[in-house]
Design a protein around this motif. Sequence first.
Motif, mmCIF file in Angstrom:
data_model
loop_
_atom_site.group_PDB
_atom_site.id
_atom_site.type_symbol
_atom_site.label_atom_id
_atom_site.label_comp_id
_atom_site.label_asym_id
_atom_site.label_seq_id
_atom_site.Cartn_x
_atom_site.Cartn_y
_atom_site.Cartn_z
ATOM 1 N N ARG A 136 0.849 -1.188 0.000
ATOM 2 C CA ARG A 136 0.000 0.000 0.000
ATOM 3 C C ARG A 136 0.882 1.235 0.000
ATOM 4 O O ARG A 136 1.760 1.379 0.858
ATOM 5 N N ILE A 149 -9.001 9.201 -7.881
ATOM 6 C CA ILE A 149 -10.226 9.305 -7.090
ATOM 7 C C ILE A 149 -10.540 10.775 -6.877
ATOM 8 O O ILE A 149 -9.633 11.597 -6.707
ATOM 9 N N GLY A 202 -16.250 10.570 -4.514
ATOM 10 C CA GLY A 202 -15.361 9.411 -4.490
ATOM 11 C C GLY A 202 -15.339 8.631 -5.784
ATOM 12 O O GLY A 202 -15.184 7.401 -5.787
ATOM 13 N N THR A 261 -13.952 6.875 -8.955
ATOM 14 C CA THR A 261 -12.652 6.261 -9.188
ATOM 15 C C THR A 261 -12.466 5.892 -10.652
ATOM 16 O O THR A 261 -13.439 5.700 -11.389
ATOM 17 N N ILE A 301 -6.688 -1.007 -5.601
ATOM 18 C CA ILE A 301 -7.836 -0.258 -5.086
ATOM 19 C C ILE A 301 -7.348 1.091 -4.571
ATOM 20 O O ILE A 301 -6.432 1.144 -3.745
ATOM 21 N N SER A 319 -8.294 4.579 -2.515
ATOM 22 C CA SER A 319 -9.223 5.069 -1.503
ATOM 23 C C SER A 319 -8.722 6.412 -0.981
ATOM 24 O O SER A 319 -7.581 6.797 -1.263
ATOM 25 N N LYS A 320 -9.587 7.096 -0.218
ATOM 26 C CA LYS A 320 -9.204 8.433 0.227
ATOM 27 C C LYS A 320 -9.557 8.670 1.675
ATOM 28 O O LYS A 320 -10.469 8.046 2.223
ATOM 29 N N ASP A 321 -8.828 9.578 2.256
ATOM 30 C CA ASP A 321 -9.163 10.135 3.562
ATOM 31 C C ASP A 321 -9.225 11.640 3.354
ATOM 32 O O ASP A 321 -8.202 12.325 3.417
ATOM 33 N N VAL A 338 -4.592 10.027 -0.098
ATOM 34 C CA VAL A 338 -5.109 8.962 -0.942
ATOM 35 C C VAL A 338 -4.193 7.759 -0.800
ATOM 36 O O VAL A 338 -2.980 7.905 -0.683
ATOM 37 N N TYR A 339 -4.800 6.581 -0.817
ATOM 38 C CA TYR A 339 -4.046 5.348 -0.699
ATOM 39 C C TYR A 339 -4.237 4.505 -1.961
ATOM 40 O O TYR A 339 -5.303 4.520 -2.571
#
Length: 123
Positions: free
Chosen positions: A19, A51, A56, A58, A69, A71-73, A79-80
């Motif tokens: 990751r 993203i 959100g 993608t 995959i 994803s976000k915070d 972003v990951y």
Amino acid sequence: QVEVVESGGGLVQAGGSLRISCRASQRTDSSHGLGWFRQAPGKERTFVAAITWQGGYTAYADSVRGRFIISKDGSENTVYLRMDNLKPDDAAVYYCAVYSGGNLYYTSSYTHFGQGTQVTVSS
């Protein structure tokens, strides 16, 4: 000035997972999300995933769809990118950039590229 910093790269065996993270120092009116690109030695930089902050939404390159995959915070402007079943062809420097609008798949839709993080996949 927006700064983008990537982290989390490293060495992983083929079939393994990794990751990586990307954090933007701030959001501006033209910051609509973050995206990942990669560049292997002797090759062009290509789109990997992106993203949007709102909704959100993608997008994934065909070569990584189903294995990666994103994803976000949003609270951390981070972003990951979770990468599973890694292949030797995934080895590259991974760059993060600010999505400023337009087609998510186009490099021209991004600004403020970071310095990159190296992902190495051993076979």
